[in-house]
Each structure stands twice: as structure tokens, then as C-alpha cells.
Write a protein that holds these residues in place. Structure first.
Motif, PDB file in Angstrom:
ATOM      1  N   SER A  58       0.560  10.535  -7.307  1.00 17.90           N
ATOM      2  CA  SER A  58      -0.055   9.190  -7.254  1.00 17.90           C
ATOM      3  C   SER A  58       0.942   8.213  -6.688  1.00 17.90           C
ATOM      4  O   SER A  58       1.884   8.199  -7.158  1.00 17.90           O
ATOM      5  N   PRO A  59       0.256   7.408  -5.688  1.00 20.37           N
ATOM      6  CA  PRO A  59       1.230   6.388  -4.963  1.00 20.37           C
ATOM      7  C   PRO A  59       1.325   5.144  -5.820  1.00 20.37           C
ATOM      8  O   PRO A  59       1.063   3.983  -5.165  1.00 20.37           O
ATOM      9  N   THR A  60       1.599   5.338  -6.935  1.00 22.40           N
ATOM     10  CA  THR A  60       1.442   4.051  -7.779  1.00 22.40           C
ATOM     11  C   THR A  60       2.836   2.905  -7.181  1.00 22.40           C
ATOM     12  O   THR A  60       2.300   1.768  -7.093  1.00 22.40           O
ATOM     13  N   PHE A  61       3.969   3.457  -6.607  1.00 21.98           N
ATOM     14  CA  PHE A  61       4.768   2.503  -6.000  1.00 21.98           C
ATOM     15  C   PHE A  61       4.630   2.516  -4.412  1.00 21.98           C
ATOM     16  O   PHE A  61       4.751   1.238  -4.118  1.00 21.98           O
ATOM     17  N   THR A  62       4.146   3.380  -3.694  1.00 18.37           N
ATOM     18  CA  THR A  62       3.963   3.354  -2.325  1.00 18.37           C
ATOM     19  C   THR A  62       2.487   2.837  -2.040  1.00 18.37           C
ATOM     20  O   THR A  62       2.418   2.122  -0.623  1.00 18.37           O
ATOM     21  N   LEU A  63       1.850   2.615  -2.916  1.00 18.68           N
ATOM     22  CA  LEU A  63       0.271   2.180  -2.874  1.00 18.68           C
ATOM     23  C   LEU A  63      -0.760   3.162  -2.137  1.00 18.68           C
ATOM     24  O   LEU A  63      -1.783   3.303  -2.400  1.00 18.68           O
ATOM     25  N   ILE A  64      -0.323   3.651  -0.856  1.00 18.87           N
ATOM     26  CA  ILE A  64      -1.136   4.562  -0.231  1.00 18.87           C
ATOM     27  C   ILE A  64      -0.305   6.002   0.469  1.00 18.87           C
ATOM     28  O   ILE A  64       0.764   5.769   0.928  1.00 18.87           O
ATOM     29  N   ASN A  65      -0.846   6.810  -0.046  1.00 22.49           N
ATOM     30  CA  ASN A  65      -0.265   8.362   0.738  1.00 22.49           C
ATOM     31  C   ASN A  65      -1.420   8.772   1.570  1.00 22.49           C
ATOM     32  O   ASN A  65      -2.407   8.661   1.281  1.00 22.49           O
ATOM     33  N   GLU A  66      -0.947   9.236   2.699  1.00 23.88           N
ATOM     34  CA  GLU A  66      -1.452   9.791   3.766  1.00 23.88           C
ATOM     35  C   GLU A  66      -1.226  11.567   3.843  1.00 23.88           C
ATOM     36  O   GLU A  66      -0.004  11.767   3.785  1.00 23.88           O
ATOM     37  N   TYR A  67      -2.272  12.268   3.786  1.00 26.37           N
ATOM     38  CA  TYR A  67      -2.196  13.594   3.871  1.00 26.37           C
ATOM     39  C   TYR A  67      -3.104  13.873   4.989  1.00 26.37           C
ATOM     40  O   TYR A  67      -4.220  14.103   4.898  1.00 26.37           O
ATOM     41  N   LEU A  68      -2.351  14.411   6.208  1.00 24.39           N
ATOM     42  CA  LEU A  68      -3.026  14.518   7.518  1.00 24.39           C
ATOM     43  C   LEU A  68      -3.271  16.202   7.487  1.00 24.39           C
ATOM     44  O   LEU A  68      -3.852  16.504   8.824  1.00 24.39           O
ATOM     45  N   THR A  69      -2.920  17.161   6.878  1.00 23.16           N
ATOM     46  CA  THR A  69      -2.755  18.490   7.133  1.00 23.16           C
ATOM     47  C   THR A  69      -4.176  19.350   6.765  1.00 23.16           C
ATOM     48  O   THR A  69      -4.330  20.560   6.833  1.00 23.16           O
ATOM     49  N   GLY A  70      -5.076  18.561   6.107  1.00 18.16           N
ATOM     50  CA  GLY A  70      -6.227  19.431   5.542  1.00 18.16           C
ATOM     51  C   GLY A  70      -7.409  19.230   6.651  1.00 18.16           C
ATOM     52  O   GLY A  70      -7.152  19.155   7.907  1.00 18.16           O
ATOM     53  N   ARG A  71      -8.499  19.883   5.925  1.00 14.56           N
ATOM     54  CA  ARG A  71      -9.823  19.966   7.070  1.00 14.56           C
ATOM     55  C   ARG A  71     -10.045  18.584   7.589  1.00 14.56           C
ATOM     56  O   ARG A  71     -10.537  18.714   8.665  1.00 14.56           O
ATOM     57  N   VAL A  72      -9.939  17.716   6.727  1.00 14.46           N
ATOM     58  CA  VAL A  72     -10.079  15.924   7.254  1.00 14.46           C
ATOM     59  C   VAL A  72      -8.836  15.383   6.534  1.00 14.46           C
ATOM     60  O   VAL A  72      -8.295  15.621   5.440  1.00 14.46           O
ATOM     61  N   PRO A  73      -8.375  14.189   7.061  1.00 13.68           N
ATOM     62  CA  PRO A  73      -7.376  13.695   6.456  1.00 13.68           C
ATOM     63  C   PRO A  73      -7.771  12.966   4.746  1.00 13.68           C
ATOM     64  O   PRO A  73      -8.827  12.684   4.925  1.00 13.68           O
ATOM     65  N   LEU A  74      -6.794  12.949   3.767  1.00 14.21           N
ATOM     66  CA  LEU A  74      -7.000  12.143   2.755  1.00 14.21           C
ATOM     67  C   LEU A  74      -6.072  11.096   2.652  1.00 14.21           C
ATOM     68  O   LEU A  74      -4.737  11.069   2.899  1.00 14.21           O
ATOM     69  N   TYR A  75      -6.715   9.882   2.434  1.00 17.39           N
ATOM     70  CA  TYR A  75      -5.962   8.852   2.208  1.00 17.39           C
ATOM     71  C   TYR A  75      -6.198   8.432   0.850  1.00 17.39           C
ATOM     72  O   TYR A  75      -7.138   8.066   0.331  1.00 17.39           O
ATOM     73  N   HIS A  76      -5.093   8.294   0.036  1.00 18.15           N
ATOM     74  CA  HIS A  76      -5.011   8.255  -1.629  1.00 18.15           C
ATOM     75  C   HIS A  76      -4.220   6.700  -1.805  1.00 18.15           C
ATOM     76  O   HIS A  76      -3.183   6.681  -1.638  1.00 18.15           O
ATOM     77  N   PHE A  77      -5.047   6.073  -2.359  1.00 20.85           N
ATOM     78  CA  PHE A  77      -4.536   4.677  -2.653  1.00 20.85           C
ATOM     79  C   PHE A  77      -4.621   4.542  -4.237  1.00 20.85           C
ATOM     80  O   PHE A  77      -5.329   5.224  -4.948  1.00 20.85           O
ATOM     81  N   ASP A  78      -3.656   3.764  -4.878  1.00 22.71           N
ATOM     82  CA  ASP A  78      -3.040   3.544  -6.209  1.00 22.71           C
ATOM     83  C   ASP A  78      -3.132   1.994  -6.264  1.00 22.71           C
ATOM     84  O   ASP A  78      -2.038   1.684  -6.016  1.00 22.71           O
TER      85      ASP A  78
END
Length: 152
Positions: A58-78
Motif C-alpha cells: 500500500s502506497p500510504t506514504f508514497t501515495l502512488i506506486n507504479e507497476y509496469l511489468t504486468g499484462r498492463v500497467p497498474l497504478y496504485h493510489f492510497d
């Protein structure tokens, strides 16, 4: 609206994996629920369904984590630590509209804190009930709920 009883943490993870396997790039997931309701577990399984091998935290302190290695990218916000007016400074539309980033799936925890929403999204509300958890999924705009099958 689709309502699903989630009798275990495995059911929550199964739901997330199915979303990851089926959702197209450009999908926005707005996640609602109390602390411990399963939002992060859902997103971790979403990443598994997308084929992301990295550990999803969970990106509680970074706010956004980007994961670019999957079928499509995942942008995870907290957004837990932010007020609505602060969320606008993250420019979330850059991610959900695919501006300056590769189109992917945006998963936004604590979505009630967004200053504004996209035109199209899936709203996922996770809550507790006596027999486990419950997921309520609502499609807004052109977003479509994937075909779901939960085995308990």
C-alpha cells in the motif's frame, strides 16, 4: 450493482485476481471500505492477475506506486492521508486518461477523498458482515464489471 459475499480472505484475493485477468487498460477502480476491509489485499491480487511479480504494498506514504511489468500497467493510489483538495495535486487524470503514462489500470484506495472522479469507473465497496466480507461493485459510465466466479 453486483454484490458478492466473500467468506474468506481467499475469496477477496480470487476476486482481485479475476479483475486483473480480465480488465482492459484504461479501467479505473475506486475502492471504498473501512481500515482492514480488504482493499489492499484486493489490489495485491489484482496485480497477481495482471502477472505482476513485484511485491505490491500500500502506497500510504508514497501515495502512488507504479507497476509496469504486468499484462498492463497498474497504478496504485492510497489517499488515506490526504484531504480532497490535496488529491487534486496528484493529477490522477494523468493516470486514468493515459496522459504521459502508458494506459493501465488505476486502483485508488480511499476513493472518497478524490477531489473529482473520471467519467467512467468501477466502484468497489468492501465491508464486513457476520460471515466474512461483502463486495458491492457498481459500473459507472462505460466501465464494465468482468465475469466473476467465486468458489468458497
Amino acid at each position: 450493482m453486483t454484490t458478492i459475499d466473500l467468506k474468506s480472505a481467499n475469496d477477496t484475493r480470487s476476486l482481485g485476481r479475476q479483475f486483473g485477468q480480465q480488465l482492459p487498460a484504461g479501467t479505473v477502480l475506486l475502492l471504498y471500505g473501512d481500515l482492514g476491509s480488504g482493499k489492499t489485499s484486493f489490489v495485491q491480487a489484482l496485480g497477481e492477475g495482471l502477472g505482476i511479480k513485484d511485491s505490491i504494498e500500500s502506497p500510504t506514504f508514497t501515495l502512488i506506486n507504479e507497476y509496469l511489468t504486468g499484462r498492463v500497467p497498474l497504478y496504485h493510489f492510497d489517499l488515506y492521508r490526504l484531504e480532497p483538495q490535496q488529491t487534486a495535486t496528484l493529477y490522477p487524470e494523468i493516470y486514468w486518461e493515459g496522459i504521459e503514462v502508458e494506459p493501465g489500470i488505476c486502483a485508488i484506495e480511499w476513493a472518497e477523498r478524490l477531489a473529482y472522479k473520471p467519467d467512467s469507473y468501477l466502484e468497489i465497496s468492501l465491508s464486513y458482515q457476520d460471515t466474512g466480507r461483502k463486495a458491492e461493485i457498481r459500473s459507472i459510465g462505460s466501465a464494465r464489471i468482468p465475469n466473476l466466479e467465486i468458489h468458497t
